[in-house]
Design a protein around this motif. Sequence first.
Motif, PDB file in Angstrom:
ATOM      1  N   GLY A  89       6.588  -5.009 -10.112  1.00  0.00           N
ATOM      2  CA  GLY A  89       5.245  -4.779  -9.483  1.00  0.00           C
ATOM      3  C   GLY A  89       4.262  -4.070 -10.284  1.00  0.00           C
ATOM      4  O   GLY A  89       4.369  -3.700 -11.447  1.00  0.00           O
ATOM      5  N   THR A  90       2.888  -4.487 -10.141  1.00  0.00           N
ATOM      6  CA  THR A  90       1.876  -3.860 -11.101  1.00  0.00           C
ATOM      7  C   THR A  90       1.152  -2.830  -9.604  1.00  0.00           C
ATOM      8  O   THR A  90       0.658  -3.255  -8.739  1.00  0.00           O
ATOM      9  N   ARG A  91       1.167  -1.520 -10.514  1.00  0.00           N
ATOM     10  CA  ARG A  91       0.361  -0.719  -9.517  1.00  0.00           C
ATOM     11  C   ARG A  91      -1.245  -0.622  -9.883  1.00  0.00           C
ATOM     12  O   ARG A  91      -1.526  -0.394 -11.100  1.00  0.00           O
ATOM     13  N   LEU A  92      -2.159  -1.135  -9.131  1.00  0.00           N
ATOM     14  CA  LEU A  92      -3.537  -1.281  -9.438  1.00  0.00           C
ATOM     15  C   LEU A  92      -4.309  -0.055  -8.725  1.00  0.00           C
ATOM     16  O   LEU A  92      -3.903   0.126  -7.316  1.00  0.00           O
ATOM     17  N   THR A  93      -4.891   0.565  -9.665  1.00  0.00           N
ATOM     18  CA  THR A  93      -5.653   1.791  -8.771  1.00  0.00           C
ATOM     19  C   THR A  93      -7.270   1.346  -9.247  1.00  0.00           C
ATOM     20  O   THR A  93      -7.594   1.081 -10.290  1.00  0.00           O
ATOM     21  N   VAL A  94      -7.866   1.354  -8.160  1.00  0.00           N
ATOM     22  CA  VAL A  94      -9.359   0.991  -8.317  1.00  0.00           C
ATOM     23  C   VAL A  94     -10.253   2.375  -8.055  1.00  0.00           C
ATOM     24  O   VAL A  94      -9.878   2.963  -6.849  1.00  0.00           O
ATOM     25  N   ALA A 130      -3.304  -0.590  -4.751  1.00  0.00           N
ATOM     26  CA  ALA A 130      -1.751  -0.792  -4.286  1.00  0.00           C
ATOM     27  C   ALA A 130      -0.908  -1.014  -5.159  1.00  0.00           C
ATOM     28  O   ALA A 130      -1.207  -1.460  -6.167  1.00  0.00           O
ATOM     29  N   VAL A 131       0.504  -1.654  -4.906  1.00  0.00           N
ATOM     30  CA  VAL A 131       1.126  -2.239  -5.721  1.00  0.00           C
ATOM     31  C   VAL A 131       1.613  -3.853  -5.388  1.00  0.00           C
ATOM     32  O   VAL A 131       1.662  -3.896  -4.242  1.00  0.00           O
ATOM     33  N   TYR A 132       1.147  -4.299  -6.258  1.00  0.00           N
ATOM     34  CA  TYR A 132       1.361  -5.921  -6.088  1.00  0.00           C
ATOM     35  C   TYR A 132       2.710  -6.434  -6.588  1.00  0.00           C
ATOM     36  O   TYR A 132       3.064  -6.263  -7.589  1.00  0.00           O
ATOM     37  N   LEU A 133       3.449  -6.987  -5.748  1.00  0.00           N
ATOM     38  CA  LEU A 133       4.832  -7.478  -6.031  1.00  0.00           C
ATOM     39  C   LEU A 133       4.965  -8.891  -5.830  1.00  0.00           C
ATOM     40  O   LEU A 133       4.279  -9.613  -5.406  1.00  0.00           O
ATOM     41  N   CYS A 134       5.440  -9.311  -7.001  1.00  0.00           N
ATOM     42  CA  CYS A 134       5.950 -10.993  -7.054  1.00  0.00           C
ATOM     43  C   CYS A 134       7.280 -11.211  -6.834  1.00  0.00           C
ATOM     44  O   CYS A 134       8.351 -10.355  -7.317  1.00  0.00           O
ATOM     45  N   ALA A 191       0.887  -1.063  -0.065  1.00  0.00           N
ATOM     46  CA  ALA A 191       0.025   0.185  -0.135  1.00  0.00           C
ATOM     47  C   ALA A 191       0.720   1.203  -0.001  1.00  0.00           C
ATOM     48  O   ALA A 191       2.070   1.187   0.364  1.00  0.00           O
ATOM     49  N   LEU A 192       0.576   2.369  -0.382  1.00  0.00           N
ATOM     50  CA  LEU A 192       1.183   3.517  -0.368  1.00  0.00           C
ATOM     51  C   LEU A 192       1.773   4.195   0.497  1.00  0.00           C
ATOM     52  O   LEU A 192       1.088   3.934   1.815  1.00  0.00           O
ATOM     53  N   GLY A 193       2.826   4.189   0.865  1.00  0.00           N
ATOM     54  CA  GLY A 193       3.640   4.472   2.093  1.00  0.00           C
ATOM     55  C   GLY A 193       4.028   3.558   3.012  1.00  0.00           C
ATOM     56  O   GLY A 193       4.356   3.723   4.103  1.00  0.00           O
ATOM     57  N   GLN A 194       3.652   2.392   2.731  1.00  0.00           N
ATOM     58  CA  GLN A 194       3.809   0.899   3.753  1.00  0.00           C
ATOM     59  C   GLN A 194       4.987   0.314   2.880  1.00  0.00           C
ATOM     60  O   GLN A 194       5.345   0.244   1.816  1.00  0.00           O
ATOM     61  N   GLY A 195       5.399  -0.908   3.760  1.00  0.00           N
ATOM     62  CA  GLY A 195       6.451  -1.841   3.232  1.00  0.00           C
ATOM     63  C   GLY A 195       5.406  -2.845   2.606  1.00  0.00           C
ATOM     64  O   GLY A 195       4.228  -2.994   3.047  1.00  0.00           O
TER      65      GLY A 195
END
Lengths: 117, 116
Positions: free
Chosen positions: B110-115, B88-92, B38-42
């Motif tokens: 990462g893939t940045r998903l915006t809903v 959020a950004v989804y990291l693999c 999530a934005l600003g988080q680990g």
Amino acid sequence: AQSVTQLDSHVSVSEGTPVLLRCNYSSSYSPSLFWYVQHPNKGLQLLLKYTSAATLVKGINGFEAEFKKSETSFHLTKPSAHMSDAAEYFCVVSVPNYGGSQGNLIFGKGTKLSVKP
Amino acid sequence: GAGVSQSPRYKVAKRGQDVALRCDPISGHVSLFWYQQALGQGPEFLTYFQNEAQLDKSGLPSDRFFAERPEGSVSTLKIQRTQQEDSAVYLCASSFGGQGSSYEQYFGPGTRLTVT
């Protein structure tokens, strides 16, 4: 349970001065600890890792970290900051599972390092 | 050399839509992990595969999240009926070893998903 606490959300240093990014951990096991760096729009990159060998760990780009069990700390240091060091840094502990292998990682909230010219 | 790749890099979805995020791990890597940042988080752990077996899905936030790795290589993270909190950004990440090993995890961009 495992967790990490990064004590500073933002650290600002001048180019050529030392860097100190602080991290404390909590672990029920003998921990594996890591520092990762994340540059904008780039993937996470491993800087260094501690896995119960030498307590002073040297990583890439001149970074190092010291594992101190008595203080439950794993602070990241670099003698002289470079402009290219500006990034987000994450302290990470590994959750052991599946027979003791390294499993999923638990990240701290991150410390943003700014480097002033 | 080829690292972990993810597609799409950016995804905008309207609330309620389903999305599928793809991860191509490094060839030969046994382990594959998904994380949500999530934005600003680990990043936070979502799920783990060893080859095609999903051994840990304890981090998936709801039953709207589903992941698969049917042939033990490419993985897809699917989110059904997306909500704004899924942004959020989804990291693999992938690593060479499986059970009993301790290998570095290599992360994709990462893939940045915006809903919306």
